[in-house]
Design a protein around this motif. Structure first.
Motif, mmCIF file in Angstrom:
data_model
loop_
_atom_site.group_PDB
_atom_site.id
_atom_site.type_symbol
_atom_site.label_atom_id
_atom_site.label_comp_id
_atom_site.label_asym_id
_atom_site.label_seq_id
_atom_site.Cartn_x
_atom_site.Cartn_y
_atom_site.Cartn_z
ATOM 1 N N LYS A 71 0.025 -6.098 2.016
ATOM 2 C CA LYS A 71 -0.822 -7.299 1.972
ATOM 3 C C LYS A 71 -1.465 -7.461 0.594
ATOM 4 C CE LYS A 71 -5.305 -8.789 3.780
ATOM 5 N NZ LYS A 71 -6.401 -8.451 4.701
ATOM 6 N N TYR A 72 -1.845 -6.329 -0.006
ATOM 7 C CA TYR A 72 -2.579 -6.396 -1.281
ATOM 8 C C TYR A 72 -1.706 -6.225 -2.510
ATOM 9 C CZ TYR A 72 -7.130 -6.583 0.949
ATOM 10 O OH TYR A 72 -8.233 -6.991 1.662
ATOM 11 N N ARG A 73 -0.401 -6.083 -2.314
ATOM 12 C CA ARG A 73 0.480 -5.856 -3.468
ATOM 13 C C ARG A 73 0.331 -6.993 -4.477
ATOM 14 N NH1 ARG A 73 4.826 -2.284 -1.426
ATOM 15 N NH2 ARG A 73 2.951 -1.035 -1.504
ATOM 16 N N GLY A 74 0.145 -6.632 -5.736
ATOM 17 C CA GLY A 74 0.036 -7.645 -6.778
ATOM 18 C C GLY A 74 -1.350 -8.277 -6.866
ATOM 19 N N ASN A 75 -2.252 -7.875 -5.998
ATOM 20 C CA ASN A 75 -3.609 -8.423 -6.012
ATOM 21 C C ASN A 75 -4.486 -7.552 -6.915
ATOM 22 O OD1 ASN A 75 -6.273 -9.097 -5.457
ATOM 23 N ND2 ASN A 75 -5.916 -9.433 -3.270
ATOM 24 N N ALA A 76 -4.929 -8.116 -8.000
ATOM 25 C CA ALA A 76 -5.706 -7.353 -8.988
ATOM 26 C C ALA A 76 -7.056 -6.910 -8.432
ATOM 27 C CB ALA A 76 -5.897 -8.181 -10.246
ATOM 28 N N ASN A 77 -7.520 -7.577 -7.385
ATOM 29 C CA ASN A 77 -8.828 -7.221 -6.813
ATOM 30 C C ASN A 77 -8.717 -6.297 -5.606
ATOM 31 O OD1 ASN A 77 -10.243 -8.872 -8.615
ATOM 32 N ND2 ASN A 77 -9.749 -10.669 -7.364
ATOM 33 N N ALA A 78 -7.503 -5.798 -5.348
ATOM 34 C CA ALA A 78 -7.266 -5.011 -4.140
ATOM 35 C C ALA A 78 -8.248 -3.846 -4.007
ATOM 36 C CB ALA A 78 -5.827 -4.500 -4.135
ATOM 37 N N GLU A 79 -8.362 -3.069 -5.076
ATOM 38 C CA GLU A 79 -9.191 -1.872 -5.000
ATOM 39 C C GLU A 79 -10.651 -2.252 -4.722
ATOM 40 O OE1 GLU A 79 -8.094 1.055 -8.016
ATOM 41 O OE2 GLU A 79 -10.087 1.945 -7.778
ATOM 42 N N ALA A 80 -11.132 -3.256 -5.431
ATOM 43 C CA ALA A 80 -12.521 -3.694 -5.249
ATOM 44 C C ALA A 80 -12.733 -4.252 -3.840
ATOM 45 C CB ALA A 80 -12.872 -4.738 -6.294
ATOM 46 N N ASN A 81 -11.755 -5.025 -3.348
ATOM 47 C CA ASN A 81 -11.860 -5.597 -1.995
ATOM 48 C C ASN A 81 -11.988 -4.505 -0.945
ATOM 49 O OD1 ASN A 81 -11.617 -8.208 -2.779
ATOM 50 N ND2 ASN A 81 -9.653 -8.584 -1.811
ATOM 51 N N LEU A 82 -11.087 -3.527 -1.022
ATOM 52 C CA LEU A 82 -11.093 -2.492 0.006
ATOM 53 C C LEU A 82 -12.309 -1.581 -0.135
ATOM 54 C CD1 LEU A 82 -7.379 -1.498 0.579
ATOM 55 C CD2 LEU A 82 -8.769 -3.244 1.665
ATOM 56 N N TYR A 83 -12.727 -1.345 -1.364
ATOM 57 C CA TYR A 83 -13.951 -0.553 -1.564
ATOM 58 C C TYR A 83 -15.110 -1.271 -0.865
ATOM 59 C CZ TYR A 83 -17.419 2.445 -3.688
ATOM 60 O OH TYR A 83 -18.426 3.346 -3.869
ATOM 61 N N GLY A 84 -15.182 -2.569 -1.052
ATOM 62 C CA GLY A 84 -16.220 -3.358 -0.399
ATOM 63 C C GLY A 84 -16.083 -3.311 1.114
ATOM 64 N N HIS A 85 -14.852 -3.394 1.577
ATOM 65 C CA HIS A 85 -14.584 -3.374 3.020
ATOM 66 C C HIS A 85 -15.123 -2.093 3.662
ATOM 67 C CE1 HIS A 85 -12.266 -3.919 6.754
ATOM 68 N NE2 HIS A 85 -11.963 -2.653 6.655
ATOM 69 N N LEU A 86 -15.007 -0.996 2.926
ATOM 70 C CA LEU A 86 -15.381 0.300 3.505
ATOM 71 C C LEU A 86 -16.839 0.676 3.272
ATOM 72 C CD1 LEU A 86 -12.142 2.266 2.614
ATOM 73 C CD2 LEU A 86 -12.873 1.471 4.873
#
Ligand code: HEC
Length: 123
Positions: A71-86
């Motif tokens: 779902k997050y492949r190629g998304n530059a904000n992936a790491e920040a998004n998931l960090y926020g999610h957790l």
């Protein structure tokens, strides 16, 4: 004197090799993916009961970590998004159909959380 320097360089090389071996992608198959410590990441996922609701490859109560990575492949904000999610209170649709708060691990060490996020994204 000379001898000590060589010893130090040897130790440095060995340390670098160990660091390279603990990368998520196998050393023989270099990818552009993020580097993490998968053993520590999985340990944290077990300790925090993430794997009760998530599997690496199969849809369980929550999406598989492979599906999340896709779902997050190629998304530059992936790491920040998931960090926020957790680390914040997020409403999630739970397996029983109820809406509840997703597990929040804000009290964990930020570096360890980031490591686990990179591991999830590397699936
Ligand atoms: C009680 C079950 C449960 C537990 C425990 C749980 N999750 Fe989840 N998780 C879910 C569900 C359900 C979703 C889907 C939420 C939605 O789509 O609304 C989800 C979604 C996610 C996502 C995807 C977020 C996105 O933006 O797509 C990630 C990553 C994730 N969880 C990681 C974790 C981690 C890491 C842990 C352990 C700290 C954990 N989860 C613990 C049920 C759980």
């Amino acid at each position: 004197m000379m001898h000590n320097t060589q010893l130090a360089l040897g130790l440095l090389a060995a340390t670098l090799m160990v660091a390279a071996l603990s990368a998520c992608a196998p050393a023989t198959m270099p990818t552009a993916g993020p580097v993490c410590d998968p053993v520590a990441a999985k340990g944290m996922a077990l300790k925090d009961h993430c794997l009760t609701c998530h599997s690496m490859t199969k849809q369980k109560g929550g999406p598989s970590f492979k599906a999340v990575a896709m779902k997050y492949r190629g998304n530059a904000n992936a790491e920040a998004n998931l960090y926020g999610h957790l680390t914040s209170d997020n409403l999630a649709r739970m397996p029983d159909g109820e809406t509840g708060y997703h597990k929040c691990i804000v009290k964990e060490n930020p570096e360890k959380i980031r490591n686990m996020v990179r591991w999830i994204l590397a699936q």
